[in-house]
Design a protein around this motif. Sequence first.
Motif, PDB file in Angstrom:
ATOM      1  N   ASN A   1      -0.649  -4.855  -5.241  1.00  0.00           N
ATOM      2  CA  ASN A   1      -1.950  -4.614  -4.628  1.00  0.00           C
ATOM      3  C   ASN A   1      -2.297  -5.784  -3.727  1.00  0.00           C
ATOM      4  OD1 ASN A   1      -4.702  -4.276  -4.025  1.00  0.00           O
ATOM      5  ND2 ASN A   1      -5.093  -3.234  -5.955  1.00  0.00           N
TER       6      ASN A   1
ATOM      7  N   LYS B   1      -5.908   5.045  -4.513  1.00  0.00           N
ATOM      8  CA  LYS B   1      -6.823   3.980  -4.903  1.00  0.00           C
ATOM      9  C   LYS B   1      -7.505   4.360  -6.214  1.00  0.00           C
ATOM     10  CE  LYS B   1      -6.473   1.395  -1.128  1.00  0.00           C
ATOM     11  NZ  LYS B   1      -5.950   0.021  -1.174  1.00  0.00           N
TER      12      LYS B   1
ATOM     13  N   TYR C   1      -0.320   7.034  -1.137  1.00  0.00           N
ATOM     14  CA  TYR C   1      -1.398   6.089  -0.872  1.00  0.00           C
ATOM     15  C   TYR C   1      -2.566   6.467  -1.780  1.00  0.00           C
ATOM     16  CZ  TYR C   1       1.185   4.742   3.325  1.00  0.00           C
ATOM     17  OH  TYR C   1       2.146   4.297   4.191  1.00  0.00           O
TER      18      TYR C   1
ATOM     19  N   GLU D   1       0.811  -1.214   0.000  1.00  0.00           N
ATOM     20  CA  GLU D   1       0.000   0.000   0.000  1.00  0.00           C
ATOM     21  C   GLU D   1       0.850   1.273   0.000  1.00  0.00           C
ATOM     22  OE1 GLU D   1      -3.477  -0.096  -0.345  1.00  0.00           O
ATOM     23  OE2 GLU D   1      -2.699  -2.068  -0.880  1.00  0.00           O
TER      24      GLU D   1
END
Length: 224
Positions: free
Chosen positions: A192, A66, A64, A18
């Motif tokens: 991931n 997503k 970080y 991460e």
Amino acid sequence: EITDCPVINCPDFYELCEDKYKTFQRFQDVSSKTINIHNYASIDIALDELKIKDDELVVLKKNYWKCWDGIHILHRNNVDSNLYPSWRDILVQKFIDSSVWIPNIVDGLHDLRVMIVNHTIVGATVRTPKLGSFLANVAQWWTSITLDIQLLPRELLDTLEIVMDHLDDYDNIVYWADFMNSSEGYKLVELNACPGLLHKSWDKNCLDFYHAVAQMLSNAVKKL
């Protein structure tokens, strides 16, 4: 702390995946050169260190991140302070030109994802961006093709082996490893540790993936 039973994707492994800068530091030999900055005043220093010219592309992204949120791929002379409300923990990275094709798999820009369960390759997909974009993310643009792992190029497997060797110390792990081919060979984009669930209607590796995960869980329980 959990010390009396096996853990799937232990905290150390999860953090390695991460924290994208930690990933780069661990796999510098097969990654695009990356610098971590914490304020906008450091951007020119980082760009100079990466030897990026005004008319060359650079990748900026949150450490970080997503679903490709907060990623900017732009020319150096278009970088300005308004790209982020805060420049704390921003990665500055040399652009990987993935227009180098992968024979018998994909022409042009791409992202090749390999699924790994407990040090065994169980599946792969190749993703391509929409026209005019560099981002090949199926959450935004559904362009993903399932691959037979027997078709994975030897050069990619050699790079993947370097990554997997670095992770030998971890047990009970499941992750995706994303790569791009380039004029300098295959480059690791990210790891991931929270892979999404698959469905047989759109990924023919689905059953192999779930069988491997079930076997990993079974083996972990037997060690209790």
